[in-house]
Scaffold this motif. Structure first.
Motif, PDB file in Angstrom:
ATOM      1  N   SER A 107       1.434  -1.401  -0.251  1.00 23.21           N
ATOM      2  CA  SER A 107       0.120   0.044   0.021  1.00 23.21           C
ATOM      3  C   SER A 107       0.553   1.656  -0.165  1.00 23.21           C
ATOM      4  O   SER A 107       1.999   1.595   0.180  1.00 23.21           O
ATOM      5  CB  SER A 107      -0.915   0.134   0.781  1.00 23.21           C
ATOM      6  OG  SER A 107      -1.627   1.585   0.977  1.00 23.21           O
ATOM      7  N   GLY A 321      -4.242  -8.347  -7.692  1.00 25.86           N
ATOM      8  CA  GLY A 321      -5.371  -7.208  -7.889  1.00 25.86           C
ATOM      9  C   GLY A 321      -4.476  -5.811  -7.316  1.00 25.86           C
ATOM     10  O   GLY A 321      -3.595  -5.975  -6.560  1.00 25.86           O
ATOM     11  N   GLY A 323      -6.040  -1.756  -6.578  1.00 27.58           N
ATOM     12  CA  GLY A 323      -6.795  -0.667  -6.472  1.00 27.58           C
ATOM     13  C   GLY A 323      -6.047   0.011  -6.157  1.00 27.58           C
ATOM     14  O   GLY A 323      -5.722   0.965  -5.438  1.00 27.58           O
ATOM     15  N   SER A 325      -8.220   3.489  -3.610  1.00 25.19           N
ATOM     16  CA  SER A 325      -8.900   3.859  -2.421  1.00 25.19           C
ATOM     17  C   SER A 325      -8.836   5.400  -2.142  1.00 25.19           C
ATOM     18  O   SER A 325      -7.824   6.148  -1.797  1.00 25.19           O
ATOM     19  CB  SER A 325      -9.485   3.202  -1.222  1.00 25.19           C
ATOM     20  OG  SER A 325      -7.036   4.049  -0.304  1.00 25.19           O
TER      21      SER A 325
END
Length: 448
Positions: A107, A321, A323, A325
């Motif tokens: 992250s 995956g 993504g 946020s």
């Protein structure tokens, strides 16, 4: 521009006092700078600040590391008993199964209102402020040790003067008693001299007590073992110099940039401002990027056929995956706004404290300059008075021996002489102390 007035000779402040331990030539005598240096090296307060600075260093390293992506991995294993989903057929089965999974994720914050940058800057400022706090702790302790050293030297001097006065009173008492036996003096004269000698005994005991108290205070500041002997170097060459038109404003401008007390106040303002920016950054939304990878293994121990090989399942069950946020709390009961207001007020408080500290610093500089020059003038005049008092005492004592003066006149003249000696010693020591303080405000080191 300087105009110098040199005292004749070197002032030998102290030797061994009566009733006090006499240091031999082999004993170590601590100078003023040695006492201050020892105090700084052995101080628990300085060591505490060193540990605090190590914490600031760790926080700074953590703030730098916060710019890098966070990585995490996980491994799990499980047994299912009873009804469960069969991963091979995606149907419910009523049997015992075993499976384990492996995952890894990362992250990275893309935007957080500048909180990461300001936290890094805050950690950097805190680390610099910690170094300044360390210097301030050292300087404060050195100043306290300096004052304690001066007190020890002063009371050692008064012990010496009082002892000399006591010895002279004993000699005078012996002479008066002999003169009484010869009929040259009366009992009243003997009684007055005896009272004077008894008063000298009391003053000597009192000055010895004050000396030992000052010595204990010096040991306390130095963190020196109280049970061990501490002999200070009591011989100082003091040259009194009168400074003309030395501007306090120039010293103040230098002290604002170099004095640890002034710098500490400035660092506190900088820290408060960074915390305010961090609180304001919390009002903005946060955007972060994340990515991950996942795989698993499954087998049914009760199945009649062998399970698919672990390597095949590990490769075939893999998934990835990525993504983005977006997070923004719509309503948090005004908690973030309250924190912003609190941080803003902390900035204003720090600014007011800085103003107060700088005003006190300016007053301290002006007072130190006035005290230094005042003690210099007083020392010059007091030395002249001391010379006159010594001459007056010798004349009075000689006339008393010839019967032209009363014992009360001798006592008054002797008390005036010892008071002048103590006053001259005190003013020279205070002049030395104030010179160190003024030099410190000029940016020089306290310990030579």
């Amino acid at each position: 521009m300087k105009k110098a007035f040199l005292f004749s000779g070197i002032m030998t402040l102290l030797l061994a006092g009566g009733g006090l331990s006499v240091a031999t030539a082999q004993d170590k005598r601590w100078t003023m700078d040695e006492c201050m240096r020892y105090a700084v090296e052995k101080s628990p307060a300085v060591r505490r600040q060193l540990h605090t600075n190590d914490t600031y260093k760790a926080e700074y390293q953590a703030a730098v590391a916060a710019f890098f992506p966070s990585l995490s991995t996980g491994v799990s294993a499980r047994y299912n008993f009873g009804r469960a989903v069969d991963p091979e057929t995606n149907t419910y089965v009523n049997t015992t199964t075993f499976g384990n999974s492996y995952d890894g994720s990362t992250s990275l914050p893309l935007f957080d209102g500048g909180q990461l940058v300001n936290q890094w800057r805050l950690a950097k400022i805190s680390r610099q402020a910690g170094m300044n706090d360390l210097q301030k702790a050292r300087d404060d302790l050195a100043l306290s040790t300096l004052e304690a050293f001066v007190n020890v030297v002063y009371y050692r001097g008064t012990v010496r003067y009082t002892q000399e006065k006591r010895e002279e009173s004993q000699r005078t008492l012996y002479k008066v008693r002999r003169q009484e036996e010869l009929g040259l003096k009366g009992k009243a004269d003997v009684a007055l001299i005896e009272a004077q000698a008894a008063g000298d005994d009391y003053r000597l005991a009192n000055q010895q007590h004050l000396y030992h108290t000052a010595l204990l205070k010096l040991k306390e500041y130095m963190n020196y073992p109280a049970g061990e002997t501490l002999e200070v170097d009591t011989v100082e060459a003091v040259t009194v110099v009168l400074y003309e038109n030395e501007p306090a404003g120039d010293i103040y401008e230098t002290a604002k940039e170099t004095n640890p007390t002034a710098r500490q106040a400035a660092w506190q303002v900088a820290i408060a401002r960074r915390r305010h920016l961090i609180r304001k950054g919390a009002l903005f939304p946060t955007i972060s990027l994340s990515a991950g990878i996942y795989t698993s293994y499954y087998e049914n121990p009760e199945a009649e056929t062998a399970p698919v090989a672990f390597r095949s399942q590990f490769a075939n069950n893999r998934g990835e995956g990525i993504g983005i946020s977006f997070s923004y709390p719509l309503f948090d009961r005004l908690a973030r706004l309250t924190e912003v207001r609190r941080a803003r007020n902390q900035v204003r408080i720090a600014q007011e404290q800085q103003t107060e500290v700088l005003q006190q610093l300016q007053s301290a500089i002006e007072q130190s300059l006035a005290d230094r020059d005042g003690y210099a003038r007083e020392s010059i005049q007091m030395e002249k008075k001391l010379n006159a008092d010594e001459l007056a005492y010798r004349v009075t004592l000689r006339k008393f021996e010839e019967g032209l003066m009363s014992p009360l006149d001798v006592q008054t003249s002797a008390n005036t002489l010892i008071e002048s000696r103590a006053n001259l010693l005190q003013r020279k020591l205070m002049y030395l102390l104030k010179c160190r303080q003024v030099d410190y405000y000029k940016g020089k080191d306290l310990i030579n």
